[in-house]
Design an enzyme around this catalytic site. Structure first.
Site, short mmCIF file in Angstrom:
data_model
loop_
_atom_site.label_atom_id
_atom_site.label_comp_id
_atom_site.label_asym_id
_atom_site.label_seq_id
_atom_site.Cartn_x
_atom_site.Cartn_y
_atom_site.Cartn_z
N GLU A 159 0.84 -1.19 0.00
CA GLU A 159 0.00 0.00 0.00
C GLU A 159 0.88 1.24 0.00
O GLU A 159 1.78 1.38 0.83
CB GLU A 159 -0.93 0.02 1.21
CG GLU A 159 -1.81 1.26 1.27
CD GLU A 159 -2.66 1.32 2.52
OE1 GLU A 159 -2.89 2.44 3.03
OE2 GLU A 159 -3.08 0.25 3.01
N ASP A 161 0.40 5.36 0.17
CA ASP A 161 -0.48 6.50 0.35
C ASP A 161 0.13 7.70 -0.36
O ASP A 161 1.10 8.30 0.13
CB ASP A 161 -0.66 6.80 1.84
CG ASP A 161 -1.34 5.66 2.59
OD1 ASP A 161 -2.07 4.90 1.95
OD2 ASP A 161 -1.11 5.54 3.81
N GLU A 164 -2.77 11.34 2.42
CA GLU A 164 -3.92 11.26 3.32
C GLU A 164 -4.02 12.60 4.03
O GLU A 164 -3.08 13.03 4.71
CB GLU A 164 -3.75 10.13 4.34
CG GLU A 164 -3.91 8.75 3.73
CD GLU A 164 -3.83 7.66 4.79
OE1 GLU A 164 -4.78 6.85 4.87
OE2 GLU A 164 -2.83 7.61 5.53
#
Length: 546
Positions: A159, A161, A164
């Protein structure tokens, strides 16, 4: 509810038609805002890029229902919470009417998750955050499937990001505010036969990035980008590099995702996840409820892969038309790929100079089909070795629901055919070819046929019970297999092979959904039947295990 600042769209409604066309030309030919090497050439991938210039979301690119991220604090409802207005996509978080719980949750939200997966590339979106401040998290991220079959030391889950926003996170005795954003990495790695989470705060040097903006991200649009290559992951905000990490674990194919998640005070974090709380009985959550609904806004999302050149316009096809049916372009133009190895090859052809090759992978093309029309899909396929199967299939593009498929078992080319009858609206379908091993395909074809000739008129005979049931992910690879009944259901669920052998049987009592599997250890690759029996009758649906 806040309205977005449309300045980022350049006052689109006020543009003259001539300037508007010029502006679109710039958009479609544009390169990433900033990358690590200005001499790199990039090809935009329209299968996961969107300018949001249509009146409705393009659900041929984005998964509308099924196979969305598992969440324990809210539910996804794209029908209610995703809309496009004035060239801006809006993802909204809503409180359930009358605080009615749904599986222990009290909120619904919207999400864009691409069908197409990418391992490396440049990923960019122009986003305006939500005006609520603390309570939700506008996110732009990439994430993979879980694969526990990998060897020790290899990555089970990746994952990244890209950004965010508005997490108001606590770290080292300090709480972030509206100006702080997270650009982090998460992974699950196989260690001693088990999947072990690697979280940013556990390994900050390798995985944690925090960046404080000089502006409030909820007040205007800003460009968030990330370059992912084999050696490094590099983050950009408005074309300025803000973070860089070595790429240690992030080499799995990942879906491009934009979503609006829930955060405290509407959740409590424990057991490695955000958990739901009742916002009417928690004092801090109840105080913030007046700020819900709230939305994040997306001007565009664009994805590029490195190449020798660029595409200047998104590929388009006429209704009911397949393109590059025999791979005679010498590449996979008009075809998208999934995990595994795919290519156009000059050996193992049926006719012409090229054929498609897959190895534990699939290739697919999205086509729009007319309403209430019968079609025949055909292709030639073969496996490379005895005991290996390959499949020609067709699924609905909006939710990846499998309509039908054909199995190839021989090592010489044979012709597979599927007949379908479309429903009452014109919509997009995904025509695909998949094998768990090495296989080849060639000479695809799609023709409209007389409705009386169709022998697979499934949409016309579909019962109310069957229409309400969704099974995902399908095709299934690993992790939970979810059956969503669409309403409280009591009855029995069975999974059987085509030979009638029962592999799983489960009684269900007053549940809206059920998760049946955690791994595919019992199941070999192939086609299976899910049989659902209840007071309203019996339904059988097909699933493909990869």
């Amino acid at each position: 509810m806040k309205k977005p600042n449309f300045y980022g769209k350049m006052g689109r409604t006020a543009l003259s038609s001539l300037f508007y066309l010029f502006f679109l030309g710039l958009v479609y030919g544009q390169q990433p805002t900033k990358t690590s090497n200005p001499n790199d050439q990039w090809t935009i991938k329209w299968s996961a890029s969107d300018e949001f210039n249509k009146n409705d979301p393009d659900w041929a690119k984005w998964i509308k229902t099924g196979n969305l991220p598992n969440t324990s604090a809210w539910k996804w409802n794209n029908q209610k919470n995703v809309k496009i207005s004035n060239g801006i996509a809006e993802l909204t978080m809503r409180h359930n009417a009358n605080n009615t719980p749904d599986g222990g949750t009290y909120f619904t939200s919207g999400i864009f998750k691409s069908y197409q997966k990418f391992t490396y590339g440049y990923f960019e979106a122009k986003i305006q955050g939500a005006d609520i401040g603390e309570g939700v998290c506008p996110s732009f991220w990439l994430y993979s499937d879980f694969d526990y079959s990998v060897a020790n030391g290899e990555t089970v889950y990746s994952e990244i990001d890209v950004v965010e926003l508005q997490q108001f996170d606590w770290y080292e005795g300090h709480q972030d505010d509206i100006y702080d954003m997270d650009l982090n990495l998460h992974a699950v790695v196989k260690e001693n036969g088990q999947g072990v989470w690697k979280r940013p705060k556990m390994y900050p040097q390798e995985q944690l990035n925090k960046w404080r903006a000089p502006w409030d991200p909820s007040k205007d649009f800003h460009i968030y980008g990330c370059e992912v290559n084999q050696n490094e992951i590099i983050w950009y905000v408005d074309g300025v590099e803000v973070a860089r990490k070595p790429n240690k674990y992030w080499h799995r194919p990942m879906n491009v995702t934009l979503s609006l998640g829930l955060r405290k005070p509407f959740v409590k974090f424990f057991d490695n996840k955000n958990n739901a709380i009742n916002p009417e009985t928690d004092a801090k959550a109840r105080e913030k409820l007046s700020d819900i609904p709230t939305s994040m806004y997306v001007d565009y999302v664009r994805v590029w892969e490195k190449s020798a050149g660029n595409t200047t316009n998104p590929p388009t096809s006429e209704v009911g038309t397949l393109k590059n049916k025999g791979f005679e372009t010498g590449d996979l133009t008009h075809w998208d790929a999934s995990t595994g190895t795919i290519s156009a090859v000059s050996n193992n052809t049926k006719t012409g100079q090229y054929a498609g090759s897959v190895n534990n992978a699939s290739i697919a093309q999205i086509v729009t089909l007319k309403a209430n029309t019968s079609y025949k899909v055909s292709a030639f396929g073969k496996a490379s070795s005895p005991g290996t199967s390959a499949y020609l299939g067709i699924s609905k593009a909006s939710n990846n629901e499998l309509i039908s498929n054909f199995e190839f078992k021989t090592t010489s080319y044979s012709k597979g055919e599927i007949e379908i009858r479309t429903g009452n609206v014109q919509e997009s379908y995904r025509i695909w070819y998949w094998s768990s091993g090495q296989a080849y395909c060639d000479d695809f074809n799609l023709v409209e046929i007389n409705s009386g000739a169709s022998q697979l008129n499934e949409n016309e005979t579909e019962t109310a019970l069957e229409k309400g049931i969704h099974i995902y992910p399908n095709p299934y690879k690993n992790g939970p297999l979810t059956i969503d009944f669409g309403k409280p259901f009591s009855g029995e669920v069975q999974i059987t092979g085509l030979n009638g052998r029962t592999f799983l049987r489960r009684n269900v009592v007053d549940q809206t959904s059920v998760q049946l599997l955690e791994s595919k250890s019992k199941f070999k690759s192939g086609l299976y039947i899910v049989k659902i029996s209840g007071p309203d009758g019996e339904v059988s649906k097909k699933i493909l295990v990869e």
